[in-house]
Design an enzyme around this catalytic site. Sequence first.
Site, PDB file in Angstrom:
ATOM      1  CE1 TYR A 260     -14.562 -40.545 -14.917  1.00  0.00           C
ATOM      2  CE2 TYR A 260     -14.765 -42.875 -14.383  1.00  0.00           C
ATOM      3  CZ  TYR A 260     -14.008 -41.801 -14.831  1.00  0.00           C
ATOM      4  OH  TYR A 260     -12.700 -41.984 -15.165  1.00  0.00           O
ATOM      5  CB  CYS A 261     -20.948 -38.395  -9.605  1.00  0.00           C
ATOM      6  SG  CYS A 261     -20.012 -39.632  -8.692  1.00  0.00           S
TER       7      CYS A 261
END
Length: 352
Positions: free
Chosen positions: A116-117
Amino acid sequence: MRVNQTLSVFVLISLFSLVSSGPVQAKRFTLNLDLPPEERWNEIIKDYTEYASVLTKDIRKRFPKELLPLVDKLVTNMDQSFPAPFAGEMRGIAKTFRLNVTEIILLNVIYDISAYCTSIVAQDRKGNIFLARNLDYDFSNTLRKITFIVDFMSKGEIIYSGVTMAGMVGLFTAQKPNALTIDLDERDKGYLWENIIIALLNKKAVPVSFEIRKIVSTEGMDFQRAIHELSTVSLIADCYYIVGGIKPDQGVVVTRNRLSTADVWRLDAAKGRWFLVETNYDHWTSPPPSDDRRDPAIKALTSIGQENINATTLFKVLNQHPVLNSHTIFTAIMEANNPGLLNAWVQELDKN
């Protein structure tokens, strides 16, 4: 001015470090592209061999056992499944880590399970384009220990740079000096087994992180050519590519399906779109309330304003909760026409 801006980021990091256990400057290495692929990573990853067994256990916990026979087939056909120089480099890493090649391939495709970014491409009043990102994983403790910056060199010249983790041969975050910056966010579509089947059946499809390295390693590559390549290449997974160039409005988010492009979202400062924020959800939809990092980042950037955007203020945005969270591995900031700015910091704060 550009030098002062870089220094201000280092001052800010120092202040953070005085009051907490992080962020911490990532180690930096050079990789000699003139060596054979099997030897290139040896001097770097020998510093991380102590983490190999822990990393393997972490990966296998998250990898369905039913998929292992498929991965074994990838190993058997890896020279056909992965373009040069990736197969050779993975073999060399496996030897140094004393792991089998299957485990190294798992490490290089596991990105699509739990990453997740938050990525931001932003333009200041002078037309300078910044690309800044947090990279998050749900098994962050191990990955923080093996994260580093690497400058890929040939004949004494830096050809491209990236932020990566020991054992990975692709890049999630990269810069081609005076040409472009690029990073990768996961797009939560499909299943891992589909990615592996695509890799086995479609020899033209490439892992998403391998494509980034291919882009920055290609001689003569520029922003426009990169966007075309990223929009047309066959991939083994859906993803978002966030790209910054060296001219005003050269900032995009390319939303990718495996075999086609869903959307290309561009900067347009004249219309007030001087920044783009991409997390892990299509920008034309709303993020789930349980994982809304997008809206806090947008609110912070809007409050800062284009006249005040720079590396320091971008770092502040990426270091506020929930943009920064307990799963954040590192924060990186880049600007292609100021390549010396590229830096990354490992996040060691507990944000639970």
